[in-house]
Enzyme design. Structure first.
Site, PDB file in Angstrom:
ATOM      1  CB  ALA A   1      42.077  46.456  40.871  1.00 29.58           C
ATOM      2  CG  MET A   2      39.608  52.025  43.657  1.00 34.10           C
ATOM      3  SD  MET A   2      41.253  52.620  44.546  1.00 34.10           S
ATOM      4  CE  MET A   2      40.457  53.169  45.993  1.00 34.10           C
TER       5      MET A   2
ATOM      6  CD  GLU B   1      42.941  46.353  44.576  1.00 32.86           C
ATOM      7  OE1 GLU B   1      42.282  47.253  45.305  1.00 32.86           O
ATOM      8  OE2 GLU B   1      44.034  46.373  43.892  1.00 32.86           O
TER       9      GLU B   1
END
Length: 826
Positions: A266-267, A300
């Site tokens: 993820a980002m 995140e």
């Protein structure tokens, strides 16, 4: 040094002389569905102050068409990576009109074709420095600014960015969406996604603050999207972080989009978090998979404060966001969601990653020396994430939880929308805890290596001495025959030998409760107890620490591989914690493939396959345990064909699957790949399965299975495809590499060892670092000698440092394998 590989010194000089005021980025993606079009129009208008007359903007694209400086068009001074700007004033407005290139590697603006419904999807991924593949910019984290994105795309598409849309205009078949300006952020966390995404909307409220929530995925995956579960974790996380950070969520909305062919888990793009769509489960999933997804969501989310609100100056302090997010993800999972055993997975799985990385010759301090972007790209590793998080767990215990969170709150208030270094954080934590943390920082953040702790009589012995606060758990059998803790002794150690008073116990477990970062060795009596009764240890965290100790001892050659495999065979079927079970199954498979002497390998391959197959039948029907064992069976069957007949019969419908086992598409492909690798599946078999699952995932799996077939011509074709077919996407490249290596057929692929080393440097020069890294690691020869790699390292002392680092690390892995197998390599 290419001009694309930005250095710390030059970017520091640029930020000292340039202050960015704002960006306006216009992207024309209206032609994205035409895959014959390689590029898209991108226009950047950036306003900035300067104390110099010359600087540069970063851009990696197909062309720069025009550059306007303060209203005057100038000749484009562009070398393929940098646009030089001259004649600057105190305040400047620069507009760059250019052509960006759609990506197939997951770097920049990635374009994906969904074969299920012939749809096109776009999304961006930038960290550490790929925003410049989409728009001209000052590509470094300490040059923050507000961004206004304007995106033209086909009408009917979802178009999303960091902020909500301010205005949408439709003209013909296209729409133009202008988004509200962001708050000041770094280039690497800006984001855009566009395509016919399926969207689920909700909201979260606390007091007077209401945040719109969105969950998006490809339309063809909508039936698999469990948005309610994702939104529940999202709300739980927002509650937790808002309470503990006492700084309201600042980014206006919270969209989470699951995207195809993603290079990461993820980002943390503020307001638009991107996730791998592997988290949208097409079939049955284990509790460990759901727990991992929840942890990633919360990891995140922690970045919205640690990383997005307050950002490191340069990549040396990457840990300032990643270590914190790793720690906070586990903490929030354990305290705010149903995944109350999150620290078990952390202790066993995340820290295993850190221990592995920290024993390589390329290990580095948590606060690393990152001189350029290529080095930064490789530092997203187990030290920056898991070791850093482990050390933070110690720090919380050292300064106290209340002081830690109070210091974090001071940090956010003092540096909101700014950039920091280690000193800035320690200043705030020291102020709240009234402790001088400089010594702690030197011991843990600025050193390398992992201590090993063991018991020697009435002393705790540690290698690589450093300060630890740890506990020794004393476990005894209760009346029901279970091993339970009857006493616990906490002790501070700093020297090589520390006296400790412990009463006798069948099991004495060092680092009980996982308070510190260290490898643990079991003493002889405790190991004997574990070999008889590991399944009788009731506490899952204690079991996790024991499994970790056993695996580390096996990797270090101090526990015979056969003893580890025997315990895995005997006790894994009773393991109820899915994170632990998944880790043990993976470790056992790896040990057989890499650590066993060749003479013992075939026997253990067969025994392990039979153990897995038996466990599939004995596990509760439809359970996560059954699914995990089925996946392990598929892995084991790639190197042992003794169950090929029954697996084939099950897939063809000629025999019943084990009761309760759902043959979802991913499991079917795993079985077909195993059959392909052992020569028990034909091209017709694999093509028929593709007709059954003609999806993006199905096509990737088909490519992998086709390359897995044990035929010299097949391997030659896969090898050529990997190196010569530059149209392969990142996922398809991985599939070709995996298929080439499937079945461990060194007799078929050893002939490529020499060519592998000959092609390393050309590959590094011609491919993006993301794709080159996959080839370097994925095809590294599993040889019985270090000579070829040593010869390459000797002959290539001037090779790029990042490439040499990867090769050195692979050499170290091979050397460890040869040592453990008893081949006497240093």
């Amino acid at each position: 040094m290419t001009t694309a590989n930005l250095t710390r010194s030059e970017t520091a000089a640029r930020s000292a002389t340039v202050t960015v005021r704002d960006y306006r980025v216009e992207l024309d993606l209206s032609g994205a569905a035409d895959h014959s079009r390689a590029g898209f129009a991108t226009t950047t208008t950036v306003t900035f102050d300067a104390t110099v007359v010359e600087t540069w903007l970063d851009f990696l694209g197909l062309a720069v068409e025009s550059v306007t400086v303060n209203g005057q068009e100038v000749a484009a001074d562009y070398d393929g990576a940098r646009i030089v700007l001259t004649g600057l004033s105190a305040t400047n407005v620069v507009t760059v009109r250019a052509v960006g290139e759609y990506s197939r590697s997951g770097e920049g603006l990635h374009r994906f074709h969904d074969p299920t419904d012939d749809s096109t999807y776009l999304y961006t991924q930038y960290e550490p420095a790929d925003a410049r593949r989409v728009f001209a910019c000052f590509e470094q984290p300490d040059m923050k600014a507000p961004f206004t994105f304007v995106v033209t795309a086909p009408d009917g598409w979802e178009v999303v960015s960091n902020q909500s849309a301010d205005a949408v205009t439709v003209e013909g078949a296209d729409q133009t969406v202008e988004f509200a300006p962001t708050l000041p952020i770094s280039t690497y966390i800006t984001a855009v996604a566009a395509g016919p995404y399926h969207r689920v909307e909700s909201s979260w409220s606390r007091g007077e603050l209401t945040i719109p929530l969105g969950v998006l995925c490809r339309a063809s995956l909508a039936r698999y999207l469990d948005a309610d579960t994702i939104l529940q974790v999202t709300r739980q996380g927002l509650d937790f972080f808002t309470e503990h950070f006492a700084y309201p969520y600042p980014w206006g909305k919270y969209d989470q989009v699951f995207v195809p062919e993603y290079n990461l888990g993820a980002m943390e793009n503020p307001g638009l978090v991107t996730f791998t769509e592997a988290y949208v489960f097409r079939g049955a999933a284990t509790a460990a998979q759901y727990e991992c997804r929840a942890n990633t969501i919360l990891h995140e989310m922690a970045h919205m404060w640690f990383g997005d609100l307050v950002t490191m100056v340069w990549w040396d302090d990457l840990w300032l966001k990643e270590s914190f997010a790793d720690y906070m993800g586990a903490l929030a999972s354990a305290e705010a969601t149903e995944w109350t055993d999150a620290w078990v997975a952390f202790a066993n799985r995340r820290k295993a990653w850190a221990y592995l990385q920290d024993q390589l010759p390329t290990t580095h301090p948590i606060v690393a020396d990152i001189t350029d972007l290529e080095a930064a790209k490789l530092n997203f590793d187990g030290i920056t994430y898991a070791k850093g998080a482990s050390v933070l767990k110690q720090l919380v215990a050292y300064v106290g939880r209340e002081a830690f969170f109070a210091g974090a709150r001071r940090y956010f208030r003092a540096h909101a929308f700014g950039n920091t270094t280690l000193t800035d954080l320690l200043t705030e934590l020291s102020a709240e805890s009234c402790r001088d943390l400089s010594g702690w920082a030197r011991a843990w953040l600025q050193t390398t290596g992992v201590s090993t702790v063991s018991l020697d009589g009435n002393h705790i012995v540690q290698t690589d001495p450093r300060p630890h606060r740890l506990a020794v758990g004393l476990y005894d059998f209760d009346p029901d025959g279970n091993l339970v803790r009857r006493d616990r002794v906490e002790v501070d150690i700093a020297e090589e030998r520390t006296p400790v008073t412990l009463s006798p116990a069948p099991l004495r477990l060092l680092n009980d409760g996982d308070l510190t970062y260290a490898k643990v060795r079991l003493d002889g009596d405790s190991l004997a107890t574990v070999e008889r009764s590991l399944d009788r240890v009731l506490d899952p965290l204690a079991r996790g620490l024991i499994w970790s100790a056993l695996w580390n001892a096996t990797r270090d050659g101090e526990l015979a591989v056969g003893r580890y495999l025997t315990m895995a065979r005997d006790f894994a079927p009773a393991e109820s914690n899915m994170a632990l079970l998944t880790a043990v199954l993976g470790n056992a498979s790896f040990a057989i493939a890499h650590y066993l002497p060749t003479a013992e390998r075939d026997r253990w391959r067969h025994e392990w396959l039979e153990s897995c197959w038996t466990a599939v039948h004995s596990a509760a029907p439809g359970s996560g345990e059954q699914l995990a064992w089925a996946r392990a069976t598929a892995s084991a069957a790639t190197v042992d064909a003794s169950r090929a007949t029954v697996l084939r019969a099950i897939l063809l419908g000629d025999a019943a699957a084990p009761k309760g086992l759902a043959l979802d598409p991913d499991l079917r492909w795993a079985f077909w790949t195993a059959l392909a690798a052992t020569g028990a599946a034909s091209i017709e078999d694999l093509d028929t399965e593709l007709e059954r699952d003609d999806t993006a995932s199905g096509r990737t799996a088909h490519l992998r299975a086709m390359a897995a077939r044990p035929d010299q011509e097949v391997k030659a074709a896969a090898w050529s495809q990997i190196f010569d077919d530059t149209t392969l996407t990142n996922d398809h490249l991985d599939a070709a590499i995996d298929g080439f290596r499937a079945g461990a057929r060194r007799d078929l692929i050893a002939t490529y060892d020499t060519e592998y080393f000959a092609r390393l440097r050309p590959t590094w020069e011609q491919r993006s670092i993301e794709l080159a890294r996959r080839i370097v690691i994925g095809l590294f020869p599993a040889a019985d000698s270090l000579a070829p790699v040593d010869n390459w390292l000797t002959a290539n002392t001037e090779a790029p440092a990042a490439l040499r680092r990867l090769v050195v690390e692979q050499r170290d892995h091979l050397a460890r394998e040869l040592r453990v197998r008893g081949l006497g390599c240093p």
